[in-house]
Every structure is written in C-alpha cells, then in structure tokens.
Design a protein around this motif. Sequence first.
Motif, PDB file in Angstrom:
ATOM      1  N   GLY A 214       0.762  -1.228   0.000  1.00 43.06           N
ATOM      2  CA  GLY A 214       0.000   0.000   0.000  1.00 43.06           C
ATOM      3  C   GLY A 214       0.793   1.279   0.000  1.00 43.06           C
ATOM      4  N   ASN A 215       1.928   1.295   0.641  1.00 46.39           N
ATOM      5  CA  ASN A 215       2.603   2.573   0.774  1.00 46.39           C
ATOM      6  C   ASN A 215       3.289   2.956  -0.516  1.00 46.39           C
ATOM      7  N   GLY A 216       3.111   4.145  -0.934  1.00 44.12           N
ATOM      8  CA  GLY A 216       3.785   4.607  -2.130  1.00 44.12           C
ATOM      9  C   GLY A 216       3.030   4.249  -3.387  1.00 44.12           C
ATOM     10  N   ALA A 217       3.259   3.044  -3.909  1.00 45.49           N
ATOM     11  CA  ALA A 217       2.688   2.692  -5.203  1.00 45.49           C
ATOM     12  C   ALA A 217       1.172   2.575  -5.147  1.00 45.49           C
ATOM     13  N   ASN A 218       0.665   1.964  -4.109  1.00 47.30           N
ATOM     14  CA  ASN A 218      -0.769   1.741  -4.007  1.00 47.30           C
ATOM     15  C   ASN A 218      -1.273   2.189  -2.638  1.00 47.30           C
ATOM     16  N   PRO A 219      -1.384   3.450  -2.402  1.00 49.51           N
ATOM     17  CA  PRO A 219      -1.722   3.913  -1.065  1.00 49.51           C
ATOM     18  C   PRO A 219      -3.182   3.720  -0.700  1.00 49.51           C
ATOM     19  N   LEU A 220      -3.960   3.080  -1.535  1.00 48.74           N
ATOM     20  CA  LEU A 220      -5.385   2.962  -1.267  1.00 48.74           C
ATOM     21  C   LEU A 220      -5.810   1.543  -0.954  1.00 48.74           C
ATOM     22  N   GLY A 221      -4.858   0.634  -0.811  1.00 42.78           N
ATOM     23  CA  GLY A 221      -5.220  -0.749  -0.601  1.00 42.78           C
ATOM     24  C   GLY A 221      -5.953  -0.971   0.705  1.00 42.78           C
ATOM     25  N   VAL A 222      -6.954  -1.842   0.655  1.00 40.91           N
ATOM     26  CA  VAL A 222      -7.708  -2.173   1.864  1.00 40.91           C
ATOM     27  C   VAL A 222      -7.658  -3.675   2.063  1.00 40.91           C
ATOM     28  N   SER A 223      -7.887  -4.095   3.307  1.00 42.32           N
ATOM     29  CA  SER A 223      -7.855  -5.524   3.590  1.00 42.32           C
ATOM     30  C   SER A 223      -8.534  -5.824   4.913  1.00 42.32           C
ATOM     31  N   SER A 224      -9.215  -6.983   4.938  1.00 40.06           N
ATOM     32  CA  SER A 224      -9.676  -7.528   6.215  1.00 40.06           C
ATOM     33  C   SER A 224      -8.776  -8.662   6.663  1.00 40.06           C
ATOM     34  N   ALA A 225      -7.908  -9.143   5.761  1.00 38.40           N
ATOM     35  CA  ALA A 225      -7.053 -10.287   6.073  1.00 38.40           C
ATOM     36  C   ALA A 225      -5.785  -9.857   6.796  1.00 38.40           C
ATOM     37  N   THR A 226      -5.106  -8.863   6.252  1.00 43.74           N
ATOM     38  CA  THR A 226      -3.848  -8.429   6.845  1.00 43.74           C
ATOM     39  C   THR A 226      -4.007  -8.027   8.309  1.00 43.74           C
ATOM     40  N   PRO A 227      -5.047  -7.298   8.674  1.00 40.71           N
ATOM     41  CA  PRO A 227      -5.184  -6.917  10.084  1.00 40.71           C
ATOM     42  C   PRO A 227      -5.433  -8.099  11.016  1.00 40.71           C
ATOM     43  N   LEU A 228      -5.884  -9.216  10.489  1.00 41.31           N
ATOM     44  CA  LEU A 228      -6.193 -10.356  11.354  1.00 41.31           C
ATOM     45  C   LEU A 228      -4.974 -11.210  11.669  1.00 41.31           C
TER      46      LEU A 228
ATOM     47  N   SER B 297       0.883  -6.780  17.868  1.00 40.87           N
ATOM     48  CA  SER B 297       1.615  -7.832  17.171  1.00 40.87           C
ATOM     49  C   SER B 297       1.396  -7.793  15.668  1.00 40.87           C
ATOM     50  N   ASN B 298       0.523  -6.935  15.193  1.00 39.36           N
ATOM     51  CA  ASN B 298       0.231  -6.889  13.761  1.00 39.36           C
ATOM     52  C   ASN B 298       1.039  -5.778  13.103  1.00 39.36           C
ATOM     53  N   ALA B 299       1.823  -6.151  12.104  1.00 37.10           N
ATOM     54  CA  ALA B 299       2.760  -5.202  11.509  1.00 37.10           C
ATOM     55  C   ALA B 299       2.071  -4.026  10.837  1.00 37.10           C
ATOM     56  N   TYR B 300       0.825  -4.204  10.433  1.00 36.25           N
ATOM     57  CA  TYR B 300       0.163  -3.175   9.630  1.00 36.25           C
ATOM     58  C   TYR B 300      -0.830  -2.313  10.416  1.00 36.25           C
ATOM     59  N   VAL B 301      -1.136  -2.746  11.639  1.00 32.51           N
ATOM     60  CA  VAL B 301      -2.086  -1.975  12.444  1.00 32.51           C
ATOM     61  C   VAL B 301      -1.373  -1.311  13.622  1.00 32.51           C
ATOM     62  N   GLY B 302      -0.660  -2.118  14.398  1.00 29.61           N
ATOM     63  CA  GLY B 302       0.021  -1.560  15.563  1.00 29.61           C
ATOM     64  C   GLY B 302       1.487  -1.910  15.583  1.00 29.61           C
ATOM     65  N   GLY B 303       2.061  -2.143  14.418  1.00 29.07           N
ATOM     66  CA  GLY B 303       3.434  -2.618  14.348  1.00 29.07           C
ATOM     67  C   GLY B 303       4.369  -1.683  13.635  1.00 29.07           C
ATOM     68  N   ALA B 304       5.401  -2.278  13.060  1.00 29.63           N
ATOM     69  CA  ALA B 304       6.476  -1.472  12.495  1.00 29.63           C
ATOM     70  C   ALA B 304       6.210  -1.021  11.068  1.00 29.63           C
ATOM     71  N   THR B 305       5.441  -1.790  10.316  1.00 28.07           N
ATOM     72  CA  THR B 305       5.279  -1.472   8.900  1.00 28.07           C
ATOM     73  C   THR B 305       4.376  -0.263   8.691  1.00 28.07           C
ATOM     74  N   SER B 306       3.202  -0.320   9.292  1.00 28.92           N
ATOM     75  CA  SER B 306       2.340   0.850   9.284  1.00 28.92           C
ATOM     76  C   SER B 306       1.575   0.875  10.592  1.00 28.92           C
ATOM     77  N   GLN B 307       1.137   2.033  10.972  1.00 28.15           N
ATOM     78  CA  GLN B 307       0.487   2.198  12.270  1.00 28.15           C
ATOM     79  C   GLN B 307      -0.872   2.850  12.081  1.00 28.15           C
ATOM     80  N   LEU B 308      -1.770   2.471  12.975  1.00 26.71           N
ATOM     81  CA  LEU B 308      -3.122   3.008  12.898  1.00 26.71           C
ATOM     82  C   LEU B 308      -3.118   4.522  13.120  1.00 26.71           C
ATOM     83  N   ARG B 309      -3.974   5.198  12.398  1.00 27.78           N
ATOM     84  CA  ARG B 309      -4.234   6.599  12.657  1.00 27.78           C
ATOM     85  C   ARG B 309      -5.750   6.788  12.727  1.00 27.78           C
ATOM     86  N   ASP B 310      -6.168   8.002  12.835  1.00 29.48           N
ATOM     87  CA  ASP B 310      -7.593   8.288  12.954  1.00 29.48           C
ATOM     88  C   ASP B 310      -8.322   8.010  11.644  1.00 29.48           C
TER      89      ASP B 310
END
Lengths: 326, 399
Positions: A214-228, B297-310
């Motif tokens: 998502g960062n940079g090239a595709n900043p609009l990506g969404v997911s329910s899988a990655t957060p889980l 523990s999740n890299a994209y929500v509360g981790g190093a890769t990206s972090q949650l914002r408002d």
Amino acid sequence: MAYFVGAANSLGDLQSAFEAALGNTGFTESSGIYVKNDIHAKLSVVGDGVSIGSVLNLSVGNSASGSVLEDFQSSRIGPQSITTGVTSWSWPVAYHIHILENPSEAYMLVNYGSFWQSLSLGQSPAPGNPGTGIWVHGSIGGNATNLGESALSMDANGIQRNYYYSMNMSCCIPFFEQGWSGGTTIHTGSLVHGVYQPDGSISWNPPTASMVNGNGANPLGVSSATPLSPLLGSQPNSWNLEAILLPCQVFQRRLENKSSLVIELSHLRITRNDYLPDGEVITLGSDRWKIYSAYRRDTAARNGSGTSRASNHSGTFAIAIRYDGP
Amino acid sequence: MAFDIGSADQRGVCGIAHKEMLRKIMMCATGCGRVVSYPFVGTGTGIMTITHTTQITQNEVFIVTFTGASGFSVMGTVSGSQPNASLGVPYLNDYIGFTIIAGDTPFAIGDSFTVTTKASSLPVGQRWQVIDYRTPAIGSHELYLKGFGISEDKEIFIGFRSYENVAADYYNLTSAMFIGHEPGALWASQPGMMESGIPAHNQNINYWIQVDGHAINIAMGVGSPVVYESGGAGLFLPYASPNQYRYPGYVCGMLNGAAAIRYSETTHTMGWKGNRVNLRIRNTAGAWVNAITWPWSNAYVGGATSQLRDTGGEYPMLGIQLYTAADLWGQLDGIRYVSNFNNTVESVVQYGGSPVLDNPTWTNHRLVQAVLDAGGEAWVCLQDVGRTSFNDYFSMRMA
C-alpha cells in the motif's frame, strides 16, 4: 433480520431471489434499482445465465438517475471453466440469503456441490469515515478479465496471495484479498466507498491496490485479512479445538505508513472451519451464526494452497453470518 | 463499571502517595463514590485535600464556605447541612472527607470550595470485598481483595501492595492475582500468586482507577517530567464458556515481579503491549504464561510497517486480543489500543452522546464526567512511560 433459502436453475433465478429478499426487507425498488439509505443496488445477468462465462453482476452506487447507477462499483459471481481442476457449477444450485439491519448488510451465498460463492453488499462505515461506507463484494472481481480460471491461493495467516491469472477468483470473505508484491495485478472482488486518496479526497478503493503494497505505489489498498494476522492463523484453539469468530474490520493503507479503519462488517465474522461443517449454526449468547466455507473446505490442506495455482479450495478459511433462520 | 480520577499525595491519610494510592483503589473497588471537582472561589491560598468518599456518597454538590474563626460550613445540595469543618483538622461526614490547610494568604469569610460528588456506578453485587489489609513492614502495605464478577457468582482473588526502598528512591506498587486466600500465608505464599510491579511515587500521583466486577486496572502519572505507569489484575473476557475456562486471570504491570526499578528508569514498558513477562495470563492448565497482544503484534495496524491513525478525526479503540502461539484466549475489558497519531496523553475520546465535548480548561475528571452526562462513552488515552510514538498509547474506559 431475515433469512431465505432456496434453489435456482439459473443466474436469473438467483437475481430474482436476491431482489425479492431485498424488496421484502426494507429496500425500495425503482427502475430496477434497490435503495436503502445510501445504498443503490442493481443486479443483472451477463451472458445466457447458465453457461461458463455468464455472471450475475451486482453494482452498488451512491446515487442513481432513473435506471442508471452513479458513482458505483461492481462485483460478480458465476460459473467458471473446469481448467486446472476447477469445478464449475451444476444446476440447480442452492442459495442462502441473509438480510440484516443496523447497519444494513445483505449476503447471498451460492452452493454448488461442496463449493461456495457469495455476493453481498452493505453500508457499514467506521465512525469518521468521510465516505458513505457502502460496499460490494463478490467472488469474482468486477474488473476481472479472465473468467476461465478460479484458482485460489491462501497462506497460513489467511492472506490470499493472488499469484495467477489476474485475480479472477476471490472467495466468500469480503476484503480478504491481499495482493502480491511480485507484480501480478489483482482485481479485488470487494470495494468500499470511503478510502482516502493521496490528495485527501475520498473515493472507492481501486481494484488493483493491496494493503501490503500500500505505501507509495498503491496507497489505497484495503484488507480484512492483513489486520487479522496472526490471530486467524492460530485458529482453532489448541486447547478446546474451537475457532473464534473474528471481526471483519477493513483497514486502509495510507500514505506515510499509516492505516485507518474504514468499515467494519457487523453481521459477518471470519473464522476457521476445521471442525465446523458448512451450514453449522453456532449460538453465542443471544446471537446465532451460520458457517460457510470461504470457497471449498479442505481440512487436509487447511492453510490453503499457499502459492499453488490449482488448489481449488480454501483450506479451512470460513465465514459466519448472523442468522435467524430455523 | 466504576472509576475514579484524581491525585494521591503525602497530604492524604497515609502520609505517602503510593500507599495512599492503595487506599484510593480500595475505596473505588468497594463502591465508594468519587469527587469530580472541587474548585475554589475566594482570596485565601489554602488547599483542600479530598481524603474520603463513602459507599453512600451520592450525586450532589457540597459548598464548603469559610465562616471565620477557622471554621467552614458544609452544605450539601441533597444531604443538606452537615457538621462544620475546621481549618487543619481532618473532616469526615457520611459522604465525604477532606482536610483544608491554610496558605500564605488567609481565607476570607465567604471563600468557598464547591465539591461535586458522584455515587459509585458499581452495582452492589459487584463491589469487591476487602479480605485483608496488612502492614507487615513499614514499606509494605498489602491489600487483598475478593471479587464476585459481573455475574456476581464468582470468586476472584486479586491484590495490590506497596514496596519501597528509601535509599534507591523508589516507591512502587504491584498488581497481583491469586486463586484463593490463605489467611495465615504471606503474600508471596498465597495460592497461585503472580504479581507485576508498577513504579509509583512517594510525593504525588495523578491516577486513573477503573473497577468492574471482574478486574481492577490503574494508571498513574508520576514524576517530573511525568511518566505513565499502568497495570491491573482480574479476569479478562475469555473466548470460552464459564465451564470451559473457569479462571481466565491476568496480571499486568510494568515490571517483572516486584523489581527494584524506579519510575525514571527508561527501558521498562507497559504490559499491555504483550509478549513480555509483565503481562501474564492464567491459561486453562492453570499456568501463568506470557500473553501476546493484538494489535501490537500486527505489523500493519500496531506494528512497524504501518500504524493506525484516525478515521476522519475519529479514533477507533481496538480491543486487545490476548493470545499465545496456538490459542486465542480472550480480550481485555475496558482497556484498548488507541493510536497516538495526532493525539495527546490524557485526551478523552468520546464515543457517542451529544454535544461533543472538549474544554481544555477542565480537569480530566470533569471532562470525563461531562462526556458521561452527555450520554457518551469516555475513553482516556494514556501512554507507555515517557514514550510518544504512534503505538505507545492505550485507552481506559471510564464508566
């Protein structure tokens, strides 16, 4: 809340059943468009309605002019070819329709043999979502160009890596696409209105954006899988073999390595069905949930296919939908 | 659920802040009310210290007015006229207790404190029972509590104690959990004991206490510059039926046991972030194990890769999931992850209610009360010691 079950001999039958369910549960129909709050939904069959390549198309928009949807996105279900081991539909098929309120969400699950596809819509914005939060999901991405393949790839964390064939096939879990960093374009089957463009404006998520990239090239990506991750990979629990019903929270990858909660589906949960057969009803307090495979249950290869092309199953990834049937 | 927000200092009953904190925990846990605010109007520079609320403290306002000759009248808007108070003398009526000391500028007749009190919102059946309060050593006060759960039919054993070292200049608390209580046993020998230290202070503590029938959580702002220390003990919300998982306990703090560490030490970290010895859960086999926590523990929500914002200015409070390698055990109740993107410590996030409240001149307690009065949920954002990165905040619900 309502639940409908039946059989269909064509995609047209499925369209009629879904439209009837919507019409009986608070959606108003005008010129073939079903409206509730900000949801404007239109169903249509493309093709002869029974053969490979035909699809039942669901478009959901923010507005309509007569019979024409405006600011809309689409997703689909339909029979695929039998190449690379993929099983096509055999008529008649069974359908299960769940219509739910507060927020409005509607799910149609189609069962052929041991396989499942789904077509669903809703308006489930997270607080603060600057869009309408309307969304559409189907097992075949609306922008997919190759309807002849339906290989499905998942890994141990439930992340679907769509390596092959331009991501024709999604699964019954909304927003479960993850994309792949290797360059293959995905065509997501799930779209939501209310993601942030880099310039701050609000739009639908592009069908080619993933959260991982998502960062940079595709900043609009969404997911329910990655957060889980890694919760879904730890299921079912080792101590009692029960699988927790995890929330379907859809996050957007934003610029500057940030993410935002975009929508949260209130009436659908994501789980593992190692020990839950299709159609099982789970009672949790005053709520009942019906279990469906994400595509086809395969307990022998429970973590999906990984990078395998022709897996034709979804391991033990599954959904649970709030249920008030018998 | 019940809560209290305030300060504990050496002017309290115990004469030292960290032990006074134990008393504040005890009052909130046993269903005593709270003091929302006590602003002063007048010319005197004396100070009021709130020392007591009681189980019959109610929603009302006391006007404490200087009447001359070192005396104060005390008038409640509901309870009516109360016995007079005297300057420098601890005061206690059926509802509140306080001490007023003189300042450099004497009080003038008519100077007054307006003390707003609220009854505890903890249901009677969920009040914790003090089963023992021991003072085995000068530095050590031990508070043993028994709870009954939200279902009011459980037996939950937790405790808080103080420990200190004058030479090393630390004055700490621990949060602890047991599986029973043995009157003849020492703290460390109580059945199933597990504890985690929480650095505190001997002079002044700004605190947040959260109590419900199955757990007690605390946060403290101590030192200068202020750092935030937090922890708690009790039962989390298990993903299992009561018969499957009878005692889903947790102990959270900042330290590994009662470690000799001062609040100013810079490497200690809050347990809520998980995957460390200062957040332990009691699994179904009866063993205390380190819990990993999502979303940290999740890299994209509360981790190093990206972090949650408002999301459009709204801050989602994400439930803290407790898990180990092959098991997802449950979720903390009333403690959540919140982003520190464009956020500040001690901010109050309002969920629902009308109007939306934000008055920077109000105390934290007053703002929380205003949110509750508006029909909203109030979550106070707090940080991990002195850290201010995007993933260094958590939130406590005040209800």
